[in-house]
Scaffold this motif. Structure first.
Motif, PDB file in Angstrom:
ATOM      1  N   ALA B 128       0.833  -1.211   0.000  1.00 32.57           N
ATOM      2  CA  ALA B 128       0.000   0.000   0.000  1.00 32.57           C
ATOM      3  C   ALA B 128       0.866   1.259   0.000  1.00 32.57           C
ATOM      4  CB  ALA B 128      -0.931  -0.003   1.213  1.00 32.57           C
ATOM      5  N   ALA B 129       1.955   1.245   0.769  1.00 29.84           N
ATOM      6  CA  ALA B 129       2.839   2.416   0.840  1.00 29.84           C
ATOM      7  C   ALA B 129       3.521   2.647  -0.505  1.00 29.84           C
ATOM      8  CB  ALA B 129       3.880   2.225   1.940  1.00 29.84           C
ATOM      9  N   VAL B 130       3.930   1.560  -1.161  1.00 30.75           N
ATOM     10  CA  VAL B 130       4.593   1.696  -2.461  1.00 30.75           C
ATOM     11  C   VAL B 130       3.591   2.165  -3.513  1.00 30.75           C
ATOM     12  CG1 VAL B 130       5.872   0.480  -4.255  1.00 30.75           C
ATOM     13  CG2 VAL B 130       6.299  -0.046  -1.842  1.00 30.75           C
ATOM     14  N   ARG B 131       2.384   1.641  -3.444  1.00 31.59           N
ATOM     15  CA  ARG B 131       1.351   2.064  -4.387  1.00 31.59           C
ATOM     16  C   ARG B 131       1.114   3.566  -4.278  1.00 31.59           C
ATOM     17  NH1 ARG B 131       0.806   1.039  -8.645  1.00 31.59           N
ATOM     18  NH2 ARG B 131       0.264  -1.143  -8.580  1.00 31.59           N
ATOM     19  N   ARG B 132       0.998   4.069  -3.047  1.00 28.24           N
ATOM     20  CA  ARG B 132       0.759   5.506  -2.840  1.00 28.24           C
ATOM     21  C   ARG B 132       1.920   6.350  -3.339  1.00 28.24           C
ATOM     22  NH1 ARG B 132      -1.162   3.894   2.302  1.00 28.24           N
ATOM     23  NH2 ARG B 132       0.880   4.339   3.210  1.00 28.24           N
ATOM     24  N   ALA B 133       3.138   5.825  -3.235  1.00 33.41           N
ATOM     25  CA  ALA B 133       4.330   6.640  -3.493  1.00 33.41           C
ATOM     26  C   ALA B 133       4.818   6.566  -4.932  1.00 33.41           C
ATOM     27  CB  ALA B 133       5.452   6.216  -2.550  1.00 33.41           C
ATOM     28  N   THR B 134       4.180   5.738  -5.762  1.00 28.80           N
ATOM     29  CA  THR B 134       4.670   5.559  -7.132  1.00 28.80           C
ATOM     30  C   THR B 134       3.640   6.060  -8.140  1.00 28.80           C
ATOM     31  OG1 THR B 134       3.868   3.272  -7.042  1.00 28.80           O
ATOM     32  CG2 THR B 134       6.215   3.633  -6.607  1.00 28.80           C
ATOM     33  N   PRO B 136       1.051   6.364 -11.389  1.00 31.29           N
ATOM     34  CA  PRO B 136       0.063   5.449 -11.979  1.00 31.29           C
ATOM     35  C   PRO B 136       0.720   4.573 -13.049  1.00 31.29           C
ATOM     36  CG  PRO B 136      -0.772   7.720 -11.961  1.00 31.29           C
ATOM     37  CD  PRO B 136       0.668   7.787 -11.541  1.00 31.29           C
ATOM     38  N   GLY B 137       0.358   3.311 -13.067  1.00 33.85           N
ATOM     39  CA  GLY B 137       0.914   2.414 -14.076  1.00 33.85           C
ATOM     40  C   GLY B 137       2.154   1.685 -13.616  1.00 33.85           C
ATOM     41  N   PHE B 138       2.758   2.137 -12.536  1.00 34.38           N
ATOM     42  CA  PHE B 138       3.926   1.435 -11.985  1.00 34.38           C
ATOM     43  C   PHE B 138       3.456   0.097 -11.429  1.00 34.38           C
ATOM     44  CE2 PHE B 138       7.090   0.617  -8.619  1.00 34.38           C
ATOM     45  CZ  PHE B 138       8.256   0.789  -9.340  1.00 34.38           C
ATOM     46  N   LEU B 139       4.141  -0.966 -11.810  1.00 33.08           N
ATOM     47  CA  LEU B 139       3.683  -2.319 -11.457  1.00 33.08           C
ATOM     48  C   LEU B 139       4.316  -2.803 -10.152  1.00 33.08           C
ATOM     49  CD1 LEU B 139       3.898  -3.853 -15.042  1.00 33.08           C
ATOM     50  CD2 LEU B 139       1.824  -3.160 -13.814  1.00 33.08           C
ATOM     51  N   ILE B 140       3.517  -3.519  -9.373  1.00 36.72           N
ATOM     52  CA  ILE B 140       3.994  -4.034  -8.087  1.00 36.72           C
ATOM     53  C   ILE B 140       3.712  -5.530  -8.001  1.00 36.72           C
ATOM     54  CG2 ILE B 140       3.787  -3.895  -5.572  1.00 36.72           C
ATOM     55  CD1 ILE B 140       2.846  -1.011  -5.889  1.00 36.72           C
ATOM     56  N   GLY B 141       4.778  -6.298  -7.806  1.00 41.76           N
ATOM     57  CA  GLY B 141       4.635  -7.723  -7.523  1.00 41.76           C
ATOM     58  C   GLY B 141       4.882  -7.967  -6.046  1.00 41.76           C
ATOM     59  N   TYR B 142       4.244  -9.001  -5.516  1.00 41.32           N
ATOM     60  CA  TYR B 142       4.409  -9.293  -4.092  1.00 41.32           C
ATOM     61  C   TYR B 142       4.536 -10.796  -3.882  1.00 41.32           C
ATOM     62  CZ  TYR B 142       3.660  -9.419   0.931  1.00 41.32           C
ATOM     63  OH  TYR B 142       3.816  -9.628   2.265  1.00 41.32           O
ATOM     64  N   SER B 143       5.498 -11.179  -3.047  1.00 40.54           N
ATOM     65  CA  SER B 143       5.757 -12.597  -2.782  1.00 40.54           C
ATOM     66  C   SER B 143       5.020 -13.084  -1.547  1.00 40.54           C
ATOM     67  CB  SER B 143       7.261 -12.825  -2.538  1.00 40.54           C
ATOM     68  OG  SER B 143       7.966 -12.744  -3.743  1.00 40.54           O
ATOM     69  N   THR B 144       4.209 -14.101  -1.709  1.00 37.05           N
ATOM     70  CA  THR B 144       3.620 -14.778  -0.556  1.00 37.05           C
ATOM     71  C   THR B 144       3.110 -16.144  -0.997  1.00 37.05           C
ATOM     72  OG1 THR B 144       1.971 -14.688   1.218  1.00 37.05           O
ATOM     73  CG2 THR B 144       1.312 -13.797  -0.911  1.00 37.05           C
ATOM     74  N   ASP B 145       3.071 -17.079  -0.052  1.00 36.19           N
ATOM     75  CA  ASP B 145       2.471 -18.373  -0.367  1.00 36.19           C
ATOM     76  C   ASP B 145       1.207 -18.603   0.482  1.00 36.19           C
ATOM     77  OD1 ASP B 145       3.532 -18.830   2.119  1.00 36.19           O
ATOM     78  OD2 ASP B 145       4.859 -20.445   1.525  1.00 36.19           O
ATOM     79  N   VAL B 146       0.727 -17.526   1.088  1.00 31.26           N
ATOM     80  CA  VAL B 146      -0.465 -17.608   1.941  1.00 31.26           C
ATOM     81  C   VAL B 146      -1.649 -16.943   1.220  1.00 31.26           C
ATOM     82  CG1 VAL B 146      -1.455 -16.991   4.173  1.00 31.26           C
ATOM     83  CG2 VAL B 146       1.012 -17.461   3.971  1.00 31.26           C
ATOM     84  N   ALA B 158      -1.326  -4.708  -5.374  1.00 31.80           N
ATOM     85  CA  ALA B 158      -0.356  -5.543  -6.084  1.00 31.80           C
ATOM     86  C   ALA B 158      -0.921  -5.958  -7.443  1.00 31.80           C
ATOM     87  CB  ALA B 158      -0.012  -6.779  -5.256  1.00 31.80           C
ATOM     88  N   ASP B 159      -0.062  -5.954  -8.460  1.00 31.70           N
ATOM     89  CA  ASP B 159      -0.491  -6.311  -9.816  1.00 31.70           C
ATOM     90  C   ASP B 159      -0.321  -7.786 -10.105  1.00 31.70           C
ATOM     91  OD1 ASP B 159      -1.078  -3.613 -11.101  1.00 31.70           O
ATOM     92  OD2 ASP B 159       0.889  -3.278 -10.207  1.00 31.70           O
ATOM     93  N   TYR B 160       0.542  -8.435  -9.351  1.00 32.26           N
ATOM     94  CA  TYR B 160       0.676  -9.887  -9.486  1.00 32.26           C
ATOM     95  C   TYR B 160       1.274 -10.443  -8.203  1.00 32.26           C
ATOM     96  CZ  TYR B 160       5.740  -9.720 -10.241  1.00 32.26           C
ATOM     97  OH  TYR B 160       7.102  -9.537 -10.075  1.00 32.26           O
ATOM     98  N   ILE B 161       1.165 -11.747  -8.050  1.00 29.93           N
ATOM     99  CA  ILE B 161       1.700 -12.426  -6.869  1.00 29.93           C
ATOM    100  C   ILE B 161       2.764 -13.419  -7.316  1.00 29.93           C
ATOM    101  CG2 ILE B 161       1.148 -13.961  -4.925  1.00 29.93           C
ATOM    102  CD1 ILE B 161      -0.175 -11.210  -4.658  1.00 29.93           C
ATOM    103  N   GLY B 162       3.890 -13.394  -6.651  1.00 28.64           N
ATOM    104  CA  GLY B 162       4.893 -14.452  -6.798  1.00 28.64           C
ATOM    105  C   GLY B 162       4.681 -15.446  -5.663  1.00 28.64           C
ATOM    106  N   CYS B 163       4.566 -16.714  -5.980  1.00 28.20           N
ATOM    107  CA  CYS B 163       4.139 -17.688  -4.967  1.00 28.20           C
ATOM    108  C   CYS B 163       5.031 -18.931  -4.974  1.00 28.20           C
ATOM    109  CB  CYS B 163       2.681 -18.062  -5.235  1.00 28.20           C
ATOM    110  SG  CYS B 163       2.053 -19.319  -4.114  1.00 28.20           S
ATOM    111  N   GLY B 164       5.590 -19.226  -3.814  1.00 29.89           N
ATOM    112  CA  GLY B 164       6.432 -20.410  -3.709  1.00 29.89           C
ATOM    113  C   GLY B 164       7.100 -20.468  -2.360  1.00 29.89           C
ATOM    114  N   ALA B 165       8.050 -21.351  -2.175  1.00 24.96           N
ATOM    115  CA  ALA B 165       8.607 -22.212  -3.201  1.00 24.96           C
ATOM    116  C   ALA B 165       7.650 -23.350  -3.538  1.00 24.96           C
ATOM    117  CB  ALA B 165       9.933 -22.789  -2.713  1.00 24.96           C
TER     118      ALA B 165
END
Lengths: 243, 243
Positions: B128-134, B136-146, B158-165
């Motif tokens: 949320a902090a990165v979204r506010r500070a960047t 429009p159109g800047f893409l945000i990926g976030y890592s979680t497996d939950v 977040a625009d996409y999720i990285g999930c693993g391992a």
């Protein structure tokens, strides 16, 4: 000390100041920011270790109450999340006093915390790159003790220069050899933007630094963070600017 | 290999693509960026150590030639200046192929290098902090497996999720226990944004990962950075998406 609430004082002479401007009107605990050149008279740089056992926020709050109007968050060992938390707390404090907040090194943390700017060193991102990547009005400070590099940083968009070490200092291991008041004066004369002297500045030597160099102000770590009486130290440092 | 110059190929089937759009018209070496969901089919994450003795840029160039359209710069040990230099070189390469460029962890470096976005982990700044500070159109990926955290990240922007391992992996010490294809599927089902599986993905297991989970794509470090034949590895990984 109820200084964080109630009546507002102007930054430098202690006279009452009226709330004005949109944000201030909405939140009576906020003061309008002071101009950069005024704010830079005293830059209070944070240091958790020197502030201990007091929290950094407590030392900063006392410094603001005593008239400081510029704070630089510096913490080389904090995680990004922890640094953001510190920046947000300092943002709350500085807003109440119309003080400027800078974050050392990382403009992402500065933007995320709505700080006024970032302070960059030679190892950080180049001033020009940061200027291009940040919104209009975002402030950039740059550290150098070389007149030509100060001029180049100004040309790239730096809003002020941090210059030192003026005197030998223990709080920054990589500060290099002391340049003295004369070395500071050469940088002041090389640029049009405000220059702040840093390194070994105390209430005792601050008047000589300011008058001997024409610097816009002084930046301190230990002289405030480590002061037993923070308010006294801040008032004594600001007294260097009395005519 | 003259693939970085001359005729352009569309990202996935190798057929020629016409230059279009303002930037492309001005610079015949640039392709229009591919849509995020297409680009995410294969995320090539950089690793200087695994790429050696080849420079990372050489491995990335070969991966782009072979059809990869998303690169994530990851280098936990580089100085900010060095990281910016790497990001700028990868920006040049990715632009030529219409590929997306993400920078791991630091959105200041991403903004300064004009990357498309940043990839954040749980220790980094909050989405949320990165979204506010960047911008429009800047893409945000976030890592979680939950699944719940993936949903929260999506809600924060977040625009996409990285999930693993997904599978056990040697390239990330703090990756935790493998979640398997089933664990990946649970995250895919929890969000509307694309999910990319990461961790131990190879050309051999990639089809099973994609078909078994519904993931938009896979992210790899070793499978491309360490591949003796980078082009072959990339083509084999992308083949997981053939009907």
């Amino acid at each position: 000390m109820g200084g964080l609430h109630g009546v507002f004082f102007s930054p430098l002479d202690g006279s009452p100041r009226k709330a004005s401007g949109g944000a201030t009107a909405c939140n009576p605990q906020m003061s309008a920011p002071v101009p950069l050149s005024e704010a830079l008279r005293l830059v209070v740089i944070t240091d958790r270790r020197l502030a201990a056992p007091r929290p950094v926020e407590e030392v900063v709050a006392r410094a603001l109450e005593a008239g400081a109007r510029c704070v630089q968050l510096r913490d080389k060992t904090a995680t990004p999340r922890s640094l953001l938390g510190q920046a947000e707390r300092l943002r709350g404090l500085t807003r109440r006093w119309g003080a400027l907040l800078f974050v050392n090194d990382r403009f992402d943390i500065a933007l995320a915390a709505e700080a006024d700017g970032v302070h960059l060193g030679p190892e950080d991102l180049p001033v020009a790159a940061v200027r291009r990547a940040t919104p209009p009005g975002f402030l950039i400070g740059y550290s150098t003790d070389v007149p030509e590099k100060a001029r180049a940083a100004q040309d790239e968009g730096a809003d002020y220069i941090g210059c030192g070490a003026v005197f030998p200092t223990a709080t920054k291991a990589d500060a290099g050899q002391a340049i003295g008041v004369e070395g500071l004066r050469r940088v002041v004369e090389a640029v049009d933007v405000p220059v702040v002297g840093i390194g070994g500045i105390t209430p005792q030597n601050a008047p000589g630094v300011v008058q001997g160099s024409g610097a816009a102000g002084v930046a301190v770590v230990g002289a405030v963070m480590g002061a037993p009486d923070v308010a006294e130290a801040v008032r004594a440092l600001l007294a260097a600017f009395r005519p």
